[in-house]
Design a protein around this motif. Structure first.
Motif, short mmCIF file in Angstrom:
data_model
loop_
_atom_site.label_atom_id
_atom_site.label_comp_id
_atom_site.label_asym_id
_atom_site.label_seq_id
_atom_site.Cartn_x
_atom_site.Cartn_y
_atom_site.Cartn_z
N PHE A 166 0.60 -1.18 -0.28
CA PHE A 166 0.34 0.22 -0.28
C PHE A 166 0.49 1.50 -0.11
CE2 PHE A 166 -0.04 -2.81 3.35
CZ PHE A 166 0.35 -2.30 4.56
N GLU A 167 1.28 1.18 1.25
CA GLU A 167 2.04 2.46 1.09
C GLU A 167 3.71 2.46 0.58
OE1 GLU A 167 2.13 6.15 1.04
OE2 GLU A 167 0.11 6.57 1.67
N PRO A 168 4.16 2.96 -0.32
CA PRO A 168 5.97 2.24 -0.91
C PRO A 168 6.72 3.31 -0.71
CG PRO A 168 4.30 2.78 -3.08
CD PRO A 168 3.48 3.65 -1.68
N THR A 169 6.80 3.31 1.48
CA THR A 169 7.75 4.53 1.82
C THR A 169 8.21 5.35 1.02
OG1 THR A 169 8.63 1.91 2.71
CG2 THR A 169 9.65 4.37 3.40
N ALA A 170 7.25 5.97 0.64
CA ALA A 170 8.16 7.79 0.07
C ALA A 170 8.87 7.76 -0.58
CB ALA A 170 6.75 9.10 0.62
N LEU A 171 9.34 8.79 -0.91
CA LEU A 171 10.57 8.99 -0.94
C LEU A 171 11.54 9.59 0.23
CD1 LEU A 171 11.30 12.87 -2.69
CD2 LEU A 171 9.43 11.63 -2.36
N LEU A 172 12.59 9.15 0.54
CA LEU A 172 13.34 9.56 1.60
C LEU A 172 14.06 10.33 1.81
CD1 LEU A 172 14.84 5.27 2.58
CD2 LEU A 172 12.68 5.87 3.07
N ARG A 173 13.86 10.54 3.68
CA ARG A 173 14.60 11.84 2.76
C ARG A 173 16.12 11.87 3.28
NH1 ARG A 173 11.92 17.51 6.82
NH2 ARG A 173 13.77 16.84 8.29
N ALA A 174 16.77 12.75 2.72
CA ALA A 174 18.76 12.19 2.63
C ALA A 174 19.04 11.52 4.22
CB ALA A 174 19.27 13.80 2.91
N GLY A 175 19.31 9.76 3.35
CA GLY A 175 19.86 9.28 4.58
C GLY A 175 19.14 8.49 5.50
N ASN A 176 18.61 9.19 5.47
CA ASN A 176 17.91 9.54 7.41
C ASN A 176 15.53 8.63 7.21
OD1 ASN A 176 17.24 8.96 10.20
ND2 ASN A 176 18.66 10.54 9.99
N ARG A 177 15.88 7.73 6.87
CA ARG A 177 14.67 7.52 8.23
C ARG A 177 13.57 7.70 8.49
NH1 ARG A 177 14.76 0.58 6.07
NH2 ARG A 177 16.27 0.90 4.65
N SER A 178 14.47 8.61 10.13
CA SER A 178 13.12 8.72 10.94
C SER A 178 13.36 10.06 10.88
CB SER A 178 14.36 9.29 12.05
OG SER A 178 15.03 7.93 12.76
N LEU A 179 14.02 11.08 9.84
CA LEU A 179 13.45 12.25 9.34
C LEU A 179 12.43 11.96 8.27
CD1 LEU A 179 16.75 13.47 8.54
CD2 LEU A 179 15.21 14.10 10.47
N SER A 180 12.45 11.23 7.00
CA SER A 180 11.14 10.54 6.45
C SER A 180 9.60 10.50 6.81
CB SER A 180 11.30 9.67 5.34
OG SER A 180 10.24 9.08 5.17
N VAL A 181 9.76 9.38 8.03
CA VAL A 181 8.76 9.46 8.57
C VAL A 181 8.39 10.44 9.21
CG1 VAL A 181 7.93 7.74 11.15
CG2 VAL A 181 9.53 6.86 9.06
N MET A 182 9.57 11.12 9.80
CA MET A 182 8.86 12.27 11.13
C MET A 182 7.49 12.86 9.87
SD MET A 182 11.24 15.33 12.86
CE MET A 182 10.82 16.85 13.30
N ASP A 183 8.59 13.74 8.42
CA ASP A 183 8.09 14.23 7.63
C ASP A 183 6.17 13.85 7.57
OD1 ASP A 183 9.55 16.20 7.46
OD2 ASP A 183 10.54 15.10 5.99
N GLN A 184 6.31 12.09 7.44
CA GLN A 184 5.02 11.99 6.97
C GLN A 184 4.17 11.67 8.44
OE1 GLN A 184 4.98 8.00 4.90
NE2 GLN A 184 7.99 8.28 4.67
N ILE A 185 4.80 12.28 9.26
CA ILE A 185 3.79 11.76 10.25
C ILE A 185 2.72 13.08 10.46
CG2 ILE A 185 3.05 11.21 13.09
CD1 ILE A 185 5.68 9.42 12.55
N ARG A 186 4.02 14.79 10.14
CA ARG A 186 3.68 15.84 10.45
C ARG A 186 2.57 15.84 9.46
NH1 ARG A 186 7.77 18.88 11.66
NH2 ARG A 186 8.94 17.50 9.78
N ASP A 187 2.60 15.47 8.41
CA ASP A 187 2.47 16.22 7.58
C ASP A 187 0.76 15.35 7.98
OD1 ASP A 187 3.39 17.07 6.26
OD2 ASP A 187 3.87 15.42 4.28
N ALA A 188 0.48 13.69 8.37
CA ALA A 188 -0.73 13.23 8.04
C ALA A 188 -1.50 14.39 9.44
CB ALA A 188 -0.54 11.76 8.73
N ILE A 189 -0.64 14.76 10.53
CA ILE A 189 -1.29 15.67 11.83
C ILE A 189 -1.93 16.49 11.25
CG2 ILE A 189 -1.09 17.13 13.79
CD1 ILE A 189 1.24 14.56 14.78
N LEU A 190 -1.34 17.81 10.34
CA LEU A 190 -1.41 18.92 9.96
C LEU A 190 -2.24 18.85 8.89
CD1 LEU A 190 1.76 20.36 9.55
CD2 LEU A 190 -0.03 21.00 11.32
N ASP A 191 -2.85 17.82 8.25
CA ASP A 191 -3.83 18.04 7.27
C ASP A 191 -4.94 16.73 8.08
OD1 ASP A 191 -3.78 14.68 6.76
OD2 ASP A 191 -2.79 14.95 5.19
N GLY A 192 -4.88 16.54 9.16
CA GLY A 192 -5.87 16.45 9.79
C GLY A 192 -6.53 14.37 10.22
#
Lengths: 249, 249
Positions: free
Chosen positions: B10-36
């Motif tokens: 289902f979710e092909p792990t969107a494009l990773l932010r520079a080397g680091n998975r945590s940062l990518s995950v952080m962006d995705q969670i943030r977006d999920a929160i901000l867009d409700g």
DNA sequence: ATCCAATAAAGTGAATACACTTAAGAAGGA
DNA sequence: TCCTTCTTAAGTGTATTCACTTTATTGGAT
């Protein structure tokens, strides 16, 4: 608590903060940064810390993440955490920012009013300050005592502002680590007197429900601390401790 | 990257932010929160997220720690993270706080001056805004376009303030999640015109090196957005989206 | 002697395993 | 039927392990 693997010899893993090792570790690292045990710009070694505190890297990393959120650390991918540097400019700026934020807090407090408990604390702080200052000069320990009185005043008004974000931002301002950690800025009795009078006026404005006056007064009040600080910085040489000065506004 | 255990459907792990998975995950969670996608007060399940994003719990926890630092999440020991709630009061307050902070930023910018590049961007934003507004009415997409122009103006002044803490605090204000995520507050052409004129005046004050005037103007400018917001909130019913309105100040 | 490259050491990033805590559900009694 | 308690499942906290990146070191060439 049940079966700690082994009692570690050097650092007996200080008292744990409620249930959670990460939080305890966080406190310890924060303290180490604020009291200058680790210097600015320094890179933080996770394994070293985990050994020192006798925990695994996991809670250490958690603590570091959180501290980075508080703005005390910088993070770079694959390079870990470094202690954030605060040039003198940034420290001075922090006072301006705090002045602005505490001004807003005072305005909110004036708009929303204080409850009985808060009024009691603030009034007590005013009375205690008056008593401490009426002698006309300080005895040893008086400055420490006044710092507590001052803290009560500001903290209580802040809580009366009823806004969490504001409180957190001001807390961050307080956490700006100060350059070197020796020397205490010796505030004159007259300076403290003047600031305590500020407190009286601010409280008057708040009780009179004059939000904008409260804001301006508070702003000027905190700015005043910055001014004395800059003054004492330029008068004396360079290396001055601001760790304590920060709390004496 | 080398041998991801399995390509998740289902979710092909969107494009990773520079080397680091945590940062990518952080962006995705943030977006999920901000867009409700995840609602306020909701408790966050680490394993569920890690499964959804096809990573282990480790980077998820790291991201959550960081987001808690940004103020988007609350943390309780042994109970994990919850999406922080922002009552309407807090949202309105956030505008006041931002007004105060951006005021200080404008003052700093006036004191410190803009470099060539910054001047170019700001002046370009003023010209572009004039052109967009001279027609006297909006065509579809104009509001989006103006939002970018507005962002350029504010961001550039903020960077000219040359203070990282200030920038981060303002960013936090921008991240205050807004209630529901439908409806765009339809700003009138006249309102936008007025705000754009504010931009002109603020820039004049900054170029004239009048720090305090710049601060007051900026403060009033941002406060104005709050005012229109409150107005449109009280006029219409309740459920209004502020996600976009927040960026149109 | 200085610079570069190859290699080794150190350090961070992520996954897994297990311990402990909390929340949920089922069973029994009033 | 409702409340209490025991049991079980779900979820978080920490340790350990391995993979990968960065940095230090050593050896050689210019």
């Amino acid at each position: 608590m049940t079966d700690q693997p082994e009692a570690i010899p050097f650092e007996p893993t200080a008292l744990l903060r409620a249930g959670n090792r990460s939080l305890s570790v966080m406190d310890q690292i924060r303290d180490a940064i604020l009291d200058g045990s680790v210097s600015a710009g320094e890179r933080i070694n996770e394994v070293r810390i985990s050994k020192t505190l006798a925990v695994s890297r996991t809670p250490v990393r958690a603590a570091l993440q959180a501290l980075a959120g508080e703005g005390l650390l910088d993070y770079a991918p694959n390079r870990g955490f470094t202690v954030r540097e605060f040039p003198l400019d940034a420290i001075v700026d922090a006072y301006e920012i705090r002045a602005s934020l505490e001004g807003v807090a005072a305005r909110f407090a004036a708009e929303r009013g204080l409850n009985a408990e808060e009024r009691a604390i603030v009034e007590q702080s005013l009375i205690a300050g008056d008593r401490l200052l009426e002698r006309g000069s300080f005895e040893p320990g008086d400055l420490i005592r006044y710092r507590r009185i001052n803290g009560d005043f500001h903290d209580t008004l802040l809580s009366a502002a009823r806004n969490r974000m504001l409180a957190e931002m001001i807390r961050i301002c307080h956490h700006v680590p100060m350059s070197s950690s020796r020397n205490i800025v010796a505030f004159e009795h007259r300076d403290v007197r003047r600031r305590h009078d500020d407190h009286h006026r601010i409280y008057e404005a708040i009780m009179a429900r004059e939000p904008w006056r409260a804001e301006i007064l508070m702003r000027e009040h905190v700015s005043g601390v910055k001014a004395s600080l800059v003054k004492s910085l330029t008068e004396r040489g360079e290396p001055i401790d601001m760790t304590d000065a920060a709390k004496t506004g």
